[in-house]
Design a protein around this motif. Sequence first.
Motif, PDB file in Angstrom:
ATOM      1  N   ARG A 119     103.877  25.878   8.150  1.00  0.00           N
ATOM      2  CA  ARG A 119     105.254  26.064   8.647  1.00  0.00           C
ATOM      3  C   ARG A 119     105.593  25.069   9.751  1.00  0.00           C
ATOM      4  N   ALA A 120     104.583  24.595  10.454  1.00  0.00           N
ATOM      5  CA  ALA A 120     104.809  23.637  11.534  1.00  0.00           C
ATOM      6  C   ALA A 120     104.836  22.189  11.033  1.00  0.00           C
ATOM      7  N   PHE A 121     104.441  21.953   9.778  1.00  0.00           N
ATOM      8  CA  PHE A 121     104.489  20.607   9.225  1.00  0.00           C
ATOM      9  C   PHE A 121     105.946  20.247   8.947  1.00  0.00           C
ATOM     10  N   ASP A 122     106.326  19.066   9.280  1.00  0.00           N
ATOM     11  CA  ASP A 122     107.709  18.629   9.117  1.00  0.00           C
ATOM     12  C   ASP A 122     108.110  18.588   7.640  1.00  0.00           C
ATOM     13  N   GLY A 123     109.154  19.349   7.297  1.00  0.00           N
ATOM     14  CA  GLY A 123     109.739  19.303   5.964  1.00  0.00           C
ATOM     15  C   GLY A 123     109.001  20.046   4.875  1.00  0.00           C
ATOM     16  N   ILE A 124     108.016  20.860   5.219  1.00  0.00           N
ATOM     17  CA  ILE A 124     107.251  21.587   4.198  1.00  0.00           C
ATOM     18  C   ILE A 124     107.868  22.970   3.994  1.00  0.00           C
ATOM     19  N   ASP A 125     108.222  23.271   2.738  1.00  0.00           N
ATOM     20  CA  ASP A 125     108.860  24.535   2.375  1.00  0.00           C
ATOM     21  C   ASP A 125     107.940  25.501   1.640  1.00  0.00           C
ATOM     22  N   ALA A 126     106.805  24.998   1.129  1.00  0.00           N
ATOM     23  CA  ALA A 126     105.939  25.859   0.322  1.00  0.00           C
ATOM     24  C   ALA A 126     104.520  25.319   0.299  1.00  0.00           C
ATOM     25  N   ILE A 127     103.592  26.220  -0.023  1.00  0.00           N
ATOM     26  CA  ILE A 127     102.191  25.864  -0.252  1.00  0.00           C
ATOM     27  C   ILE A 127     101.892  26.151  -1.711  1.00  0.00           C
ATOM     28  N   ARG A 128     101.256  25.214  -2.346  1.00  0.00           N
ATOM     29  CA  ARG A 128     100.809  25.392  -3.726  1.00  0.00           C
ATOM     30  C   ARG A 128      99.290  25.349  -3.734  1.00  0.00           C
ATOM     31  N   LEU A 129      98.681  26.175  -4.552  1.00  0.00           N
ATOM     32  CA  LEU A 129      97.238  26.105  -4.768  1.00  0.00           C
ATOM     33  C   LEU A 129      96.955  26.445  -6.214  1.00  0.00           C
ATOM     34  N   THR A 130      95.772  26.101  -6.649  1.00  0.00           N
ATOM     35  CA  THR A 130      95.337  26.492  -7.984  1.00  0.00           C
ATOM     36  C   THR A 130      94.044  27.267  -7.843  1.00  0.00           C
ATOM     37  N   CYS A 131      93.800  28.126  -8.821  1.00  0.00           N
ATOM     38  CA  CYS A 131      92.549  28.870  -8.823  1.00  0.00           C
ATOM     39  C   CYS A 131      92.039  29.004 -10.253  1.00  0.00           C
ATOM     40  N   ARG A 132      90.750  29.218 -10.368  1.00  0.00           N
ATOM     41  CA  ARG A 132      90.067  29.335 -11.646  1.00  0.00           C
ATOM     42  C   ARG A 132      90.255  30.738 -12.205  1.00  0.00           C
ATOM     43  N   VAL A 149     102.944  30.829 -10.716  1.00  0.00           N
ATOM     44  CA  VAL A 149     104.080  30.085 -11.248  1.00  0.00           C
ATOM     45  C   VAL A 149     103.721  29.254 -12.466  1.00  0.00           C
ATOM     46  N   GLY A 150     102.458  29.275 -12.846  1.00  0.00           N
ATOM     47  CA  GLY A 150     102.035  28.539 -14.034  1.00  0.00           C
ATOM     48  C   GLY A 150     100.582  28.784 -14.349  1.00  0.00           C
ATOM     49  N   ARG A 151     100.242  28.482 -15.590  1.00  0.00           N
ATOM     50  CA  ARG A 151      98.871  28.692 -16.047  1.00  0.00           C
ATOM     51  C   ARG A 151      98.607  27.700 -17.161  1.00  0.00           C
ATOM     52  N   ILE A 152      97.498  26.971 -17.049  1.00  0.00           N
ATOM     53  CA  ILE A 152      97.095  26.044 -18.094  1.00  0.00           C
ATOM     54  C   ILE A 152      95.854  26.638 -18.759  1.00  0.00           C
ATOM     55  N   PRO A 153      96.019  27.170 -19.965  1.00  0.00           N
ATOM     56  CA  PRO A 153      94.895  27.829 -20.641  1.00  0.00           C
ATOM     57  C   PRO A 153      93.738  26.860 -20.903  1.00  0.00           C
ATOM     58  N   GLY A 154      92.534  27.317 -20.595  1.00  0.00           N
ATOM     59  CA  GLY A 154      91.329  26.574 -20.917  1.00  0.00           C
ATOM     60  C   GLY A 154      91.182  25.230 -20.231  1.00  0.00           C
ATOM     61  N   ALA A 155      91.856  25.002 -19.132  1.00  0.00           N
ATOM     62  CA  ALA A 155      91.833  23.691 -18.474  1.00  0.00           C
ATOM     63  C   ALA A 155      90.549  23.424 -17.699  1.00  0.00           C
ATOM     64  N   ILE A 156      89.796  24.468 -17.383  1.00  0.00           N
ATOM     65  CA  ILE A 156      88.575  24.304 -16.581  1.00  0.00           C
ATOM     66  C   ILE A 156      87.386  24.704 -17.442  1.00  0.00           C
ATOM     67  N   ILE A 168      98.237  28.323 -11.336  1.00  0.00           N
ATOM     68  CA  ILE A 168      99.011  27.679 -10.275  1.00  0.00           C
ATOM     69  C   ILE A 168      99.739  28.763  -9.493  1.00  0.00           C
ATOM     70  N   MET A 169      99.536  28.777  -8.185  1.00  0.00           N
ATOM     71  CA  MET A 169     100.123  29.788  -7.287  1.00  0.00           C
ATOM     72  C   MET A 169     100.995  29.076  -6.248  1.00  0.00           C
ATOM     73  N   LEU A 170     102.054  29.756  -5.805  1.00  0.00           N
ATOM     74  CA  LEU A 170     102.969  29.174  -4.836  1.00  0.00           C
ATOM     75  C   LEU A 170     103.319  30.198  -3.768  1.00  0.00           C
ATOM     76  N   LEU A 171     103.339  29.747  -2.533  1.00  0.00           N
ATOM     77  CA  LEU A 171     103.765  30.571  -1.403  1.00  0.00           C
ATOM     78  C   LEU A 171     104.963  29.892  -0.743  1.00  0.00           C
ATOM     79  N   PRO A 172     106.188  30.418  -0.952  1.00  0.00           N
ATOM     80  CA  PRO A 172     107.335  29.884  -0.219  1.00  0.00           C
ATOM     81  C   PRO A 172     107.173  30.219   1.279  1.00  0.00           C
ATOM     82  N   LEU A 173     107.500  29.277   2.127  1.00  0.00           N
ATOM     83  CA  LEU A 173     107.305  29.470   3.564  1.00  0.00           C
ATOM     84  C   LEU A 173     108.561  29.931   4.281  1.00  0.00           C
ATOM     85  N   ALA A 174     109.674  29.974   3.590  1.00  0.00           N
ATOM     86  CA  ALA A 174     110.933  30.408   4.227  1.00  0.00           C
ATOM     87  C   ALA A 174     111.013  31.906   4.341  1.00  0.00           C
TER      88      ALA A 174
END
Length: 174
Positions: A119-132, A149-156, A168-174
Amino acid sequence: MSLTFTLDPAVTPALRDGILDLWTDVSNAGGAVGFVAPVERETVRPELVRHLVQMAEGRTRLLVGHDAAGEVAATAFFSFNTHRLQTHWVMLYTVMVHPRHQGKGYGRDLLAAAAEEARAFDGIDAIRLTCRGGLGLEHFYGSCGYKEVGRIPGAIRVAPDDDRDDIIMLLPLA
């Protein structure tokens, strides 16, 4: 007792070795952090070096959590987008809590600290991460406010005939 979090700590030999040990221990405990157990420190080291180089280049920032004994107990790396249309979100990766500290709420503390820093980073509105997929991690991240927010089947591919979804997971910071 909670962890003490530091953004952009000085990279000392003790910190480097602490992260290397953490990453190896998390991997060997079954953590989904880029390796499949069993793994040796020397297998993890080149990936850590890549992370450290990206930090030195200013493309990556490190959030580290130390326990009461001063040991590296948790990490998360922020990676910034360079594409001009995607600079409003940051990627969080190599999110780890040492196995000896799991079940104490430190994972939630780490994600909360990461959100606070982002939230303190300039211009950042969201965090994205991926998990297995296959480990239920999306439920944990979901309980911390992230949305799938998304899923790629069998990608790992963790082993022959053992492909997992890349979630694919997303956390809006607003």
